[in-house]
Design a protein around this motif. Structure first.
Motif, PDB file in Angstrom:
ATOM      1  N   LEU A  14       0.836  -1.200   0.000  1.00 48.40           N
ATOM      2  CA  LEU A  14       0.000   0.000   0.000  1.00 48.40           C
ATOM      3  C   LEU A  14       0.872   1.251   0.000  1.00 48.40           C
ATOM      4  CD1 LEU A  14      -2.761  -1.164   2.504  1.00 48.40           C
ATOM      5  CD2 LEU A  14      -2.715  -1.359   0.006  1.00 48.40           C
ATOM      6  N   PRO A  16       2.113   5.052  -1.815  1.00 45.95           N
ATOM      7  CA  PRO A  16       1.433   6.181  -2.476  1.00 45.95           C
ATOM      8  C   PRO A  16       1.200   5.928  -3.968  1.00 45.95           C
ATOM      9  CG  PRO A  16       3.120   6.996  -0.978  1.00 45.95           C
ATOM     10  CD  PRO A  16       3.276   5.502  -1.017  1.00 45.95           C
ATOM     11  N   TYR A  18       0.542   3.080  -5.373  1.00 51.22           N
ATOM     12  CA  TYR A  18      -0.612   2.185  -5.487  1.00 51.22           C
ATOM     13  C   TYR A  18      -1.918   2.970  -5.375  1.00 51.22           C
ATOM     14  CZ  TYR A  18      -3.961  -1.452  -4.169  1.00 51.22           C
ATOM     15  OH  TYR A  18      -5.065  -2.274  -4.111  1.00 51.22           O
ATOM     16  N   PHE A  19      -1.975   3.894  -4.391  1.00 54.49           N
ATOM     17  CA  PHE A  19      -3.187   4.704  -4.231  1.00 54.49           C
ATOM     18  C   PHE A  19      -3.387   5.654  -5.410  1.00 54.49           C
ATOM     19  CE2 PHE A  19      -2.507   3.577   0.293  1.00 54.49           C
ATOM     20  CZ  PHE A  19      -3.775   3.069   0.560  1.00 54.49           C
ATOM     21  N   ILE A  22      -5.071   3.647  -8.117  1.00 51.17           N
ATOM     22  CA  ILE A  22      -6.493   3.482  -7.796  1.00 51.17           C
ATOM     23  C   ILE A  22      -7.261   4.768  -8.082  1.00 51.17           C
ATOM     24  CG2 ILE A  22      -8.151   3.025  -5.961  1.00 51.17           C
ATOM     25  CD1 ILE A  22      -6.641   0.551  -6.852  1.00 51.17           C
ATOM     26  N   ALA A  23      -6.663   5.917  -7.676  1.00 52.13           N
ATOM     27  CA  ALA A  23      -7.318   7.207  -7.907  1.00 52.13           C
ATOM     28  C   ALA A  23      -7.463   7.492  -9.403  1.00 52.13           C
ATOM     29  CB  ALA A  23      -6.518   8.320  -7.230  1.00 52.13           C
TER      30      ALA A  23
END
Length: 559
Positions: A14, A16, A18-19, A22-23
Motif C-alpha cells: 500500500l 502512495p 498504489y493509491f 487506484i485514484a
C-alpha cells in the motif's frame, strides 16, 4: 523456513503509487459517468436505437447497382484522389523529415520548424481541410487531393524522420571518412537504410487515405462520398448501400495488396518464415531463388539476381508508376482554374488570423465539451467490446484457431467501412444528435482497438505462463495471473492513444449531424467566418496536447 518467510505478503504493498493508480482508475470512471450523463445516454434507449439501425439496414437491402456507370466512375475518382494525395504527401514529407531528423540536420531552429509544420498538419482533420479548399477552389477532386496531401504530412513526415534517425551511423561514418559531403552522406548512407520503412509507411498511409477519400464527397471534395451523401439525403438507401459495398471491397483489396508489399519489405528472415507455412509452391520458390543466388555467387555478379522477391517489388513499382500516370491523366482537375484561384487561398489564410470566436464563444465551448464527452463514451463502449474481441483474436490465447481467424476476418471486414459513413448511417436511422454519433464512433473504436489489444496480447512473455501452468494452473488462472499483469501497461498506452485519435474524429461528426463541435466548424467555413474556424482548430489542438500529456503520465504510472 521461518513463519515470517511463509507469511510474506503476496498482494501489492500500500504505497502512495498504489493509491495513485487506484485514484486514476476512479477518475476514469467518474469521467465516463460525467460524459454519459452529459450526452443523456440511456441503456434502454441504447438497444432501441440499435434496433432502428437494424431496421434501416433492412430498408437498404438489397443494394441497388442500377447506376453502375456512375458508381464505377466515382470509385476510380476516389482511388485517384487517395493515390495522388498520398504521393503529394510523400513529396512534401521527405524534405521536412530530413529537416526534422537530428542525424541529418544539426541546426535546432530548422529541426524545430520542420517538426512544428509536421505536427500542425496532423492537427487539422482532412475533412476540414477539404471544406476550406472547396471554399477557395470550388467543389472537385483537387480539393480532396490537396486535403489528403497536407493532412498526411503529419503522419508520413513523423514516421519518415523517425526512420532516418534510426539509421545506423556506421555507413555514414564510412562514406564521410572518404570525403563525402553531408548531402552525399544522406543520399548514399542514410536514405538507403530508411527506404524500406519509407515505402511501408507510404503504403500504410495509402490504406488510410482510401478510407478518408471515400467521405470527402460529403463536403464537395469529390469521390464516391458524393453519391453516398446524395442517396441518404434523398432517402434512397439502396443506392447508398451499393456505394458503401463498393467502398468496402476496394478498401479490403487495397489493404491485402498493401500488406503483401509491406511484408516483402520486412526482410529475408520474415519472408522465409512465411514461406515455410505455404507448402509446395513456397518450396519451389525457395529452390528457384536459392539456385539464382548460387549462380550469382559463382559468377561473382555485382547486381542482385532476379529472385521472386525482387520480381514482386519491381512489379509493384511498375504498377504504381502506371497507376500514378492513369490517376494524373484521369482525374477531373481544371489546372488553369486552380492556378487562377490560388490567390484566393492566400486571402483565406490571412483571414484565419487573429483567431476569435466572437459572439459564438458559448457555442464553441458547448461544442468542445460535447465532442469531449462523445469521445470519452465512445472510447469506453468501444473498449468494452474490443477486450473480448482482442482475446478471441490473439492466437496465443485462443486455443481454437478457427475462432481466432473468424474473429480477425470479421474485425477486418468492419474496418473496411470509414467511420464517417457509419456515422451517416446511424444519424439516418436515429436522427440528429450526439447519441448516434457516439454509437457510430464506438463501433469504429471497437474494431480498431480489438486489433491493438490482440497484438499486445500476442506479444506477452510466454515464460510466466509456462511457470504457472507447470504448478497446475488452469487456463483461466493462467490468463489472469500471467497474461493480464503483462497486458495492463500496453492496455493503458493503447487506451489513451485511442482517446487521442477518436477525440479528433469526434470533432467532425457534427458535419453529418452526429453532434460535437463539427457543426459549428463546418458552418464557420461555409459562411467564411475563418477566425472562428481557427479558434476551433487551436482549441482542439490544445485539448489534444492535454490528452497526450495525460497519456504520457498514465503510461509512466502503469509501466
Amino acid at each position: 523456513m521461518s513463519a515470517t518467510v511463509l507469511a510474506r505478503r503476496t498482494t501489492p504493498s500500500l504505497t502512495p503509487l498504489y493509491f495513485l493508480k487506484i485514484a486514476s482508475v476512479l477518475a476514469g470512471f467518474v469521467a465516463v459517468w460525467w460524459a454519459w450523463n452529459r450526452l443523456n445516454m440511456s441503456v434502454l434507449s441504447f438497444f432501441e436505437d440499435l434496433q432502428n439501425v437494424v431496421n434501416l439496414f433492412k430498408r437498404m437491402y438489397p443494394p441497388d447497382f442500377s447506376n453502375t456507370e456512375r458508381i464505377i466512375s466515382l470509385t476510380f475518382e476516389t482511388l485517384w484522389i487517395a493515390l495522388l494525395g498520398t504521393f503529394g504527401a510523400v513529396l512534401l514529407s521527405y524534405p521536412l523529415a530530413v529537416g526534422a531528423a537530428a542525424n541529418t540536420t544539426k541546426h535546432p531552429i530548422i529541426r524545430f520548424g520542420c517538426r512544428s509544420i509536421i505536427t500542425l498538419s496532423r492537427a487539422v482533420p482532412e475533412l476540414i481541410l477539404a471544406a476550406i479548399f472547396v471554399v477557395a477552389y470550388g467543389p472537385g477532386p483537387f480539393c480532396g487531393i490537396l486535403a489528403l496531401a497536407v493532412h498526411s504530412v503529419g503522419m508520413i513526415g513523423r514516421l519518415f524522420s523517425d526512420a532516418i534517425e534510426e539509421a545506423s551511423e556506421t555507413s555514414g561514418e564510412a562514406v564521410t571518412s572518404v570525403g563525402a559531403t553531408r548531402r552525399q552522406r544522406i543520399r548514399s548512407a542514410v536514405i538507403p537504410q530508411a527506404l524500406p520503412s519509407f515505402i511501408a509507411t507510404a503504403l500504410f498511409r495509402l490504406e488510410i487515405n482510401i478510407r478518408g477519400s471515400a467521405v470527402l464527397g460529403l463536403v464537395g471534395a469529390g469521390g464516391i462520398g458524393v453519391l453516398i451523401s446524395e442517396s441518404l439525403e434523398s432517402i434512397k438507401y439502396k443506392p447508398a448501400l451499393a456505394a458503401v459495398a463498393v467502398v468496402f471491397v476496394i478498401i479490403l483489396v487495397v489493404e491485402v495488396v498493401s500488406t503483401s508489399i509491406r511484408q516483402s519489405l520486412i526482410g529475408e528472415a520474415a519472408t522465409q518464415q512465411q514461406n515455410k507455412q505455404r507448402g509446395w509452391l513456397a518450396s519451389f520458390i525457395n529452390r528457384r531463388d536459392a539456385s539464382l543466388n548460387n549462380i550469382a555467387y559463382e559468377k561473382r555478379a555485382i547486381t542482385a539476381p532476379w529472385t521472386t522477391e525482387r520480381l514482386f517489388r519491381a512489379s509493384a513499382l511498375g504498377s504504381f508508376v502506371v497507376l500514378l500516370f492513369f490517376a494524373i491523366s484521369s482525374v477531373n482537375v481544371e489546372w488553369g482554374y486552380v492556378v487562377q484561384n490560388t490567390p484566393r487561398m492566400g486571402t483565406i489564410l490571412r483571414q484565419l488570423f487573429p483567431p476569435s470566436a466572437g459572439e459564438e464563444s458559448a457555442l464553441l465551448i458547448k461544442g468542445l465539451v460535447e465532442s469531449l464527452a462523445i469521445s470519452i463514451v465512445a472510447t469506453f463502449l468501444g473498449v468494452l467490446v474490443a477486450l473480448p474481441l482482442g482475446v478471441l483474436m490473439a492466437r496465443n490465447i485462443n486455443v481454437r484457431q478457427f475462432f481466432s481467424l473468424g474473429t480477425r476476418l470479421s474485425v477486418l471486414a468492419l474496418r473496411g467501412i470509414p467511420e464517417l459513413i457509419i456515422a451517416v448511417i446511424f444519424v439516418s436511422a436515429m436522427g440528429l444528435g450526439p447519441v448516434p454519433g457516439t454509437l457510430a464512433l464506438s463501433v469504429t473504436v471497437a474494431v480498431f482497438a480489438a486489433k491493438l489489444f490482440a497484438d499486445s496480447l500476442e506479444e506477452v512473455n510466454p515464460a510466466p505462463r509456462e511457470a504457472v501452468v507447470a504448478v497446475g494452473a488452469s487456463k483461466v488462472q493462467e490468463f489472469f495471473s500471467a497474461v493480464v499483469p503483462q497486458f495492463i501497461s500496453p492496455f493503458v498506452s493503447n487506451l489513451f492513444y485511442l482517446f487521442d485519435v477518436f477525440f479528433r474524429s469526434s470533432t467532425v461528426l457534427g458535419i453529418v449531424g452526429g453532434g460535437g463541435i463539427g457543426y459549428l466548424l463546418i458552418q464557420s467555413i461555409r459562411v467564411s467566418q475563418f477566425k472562428i474556424t481557427m479558434a476551433i482548430v487551436i482549441s482542439v489542438y490544445l485539448i489534444v496536447l492535454v490528452i497526450e500529456w495525460l497519456g504520457l503520465g498514465m503510461r509512466r504510472l502503469f509501466k
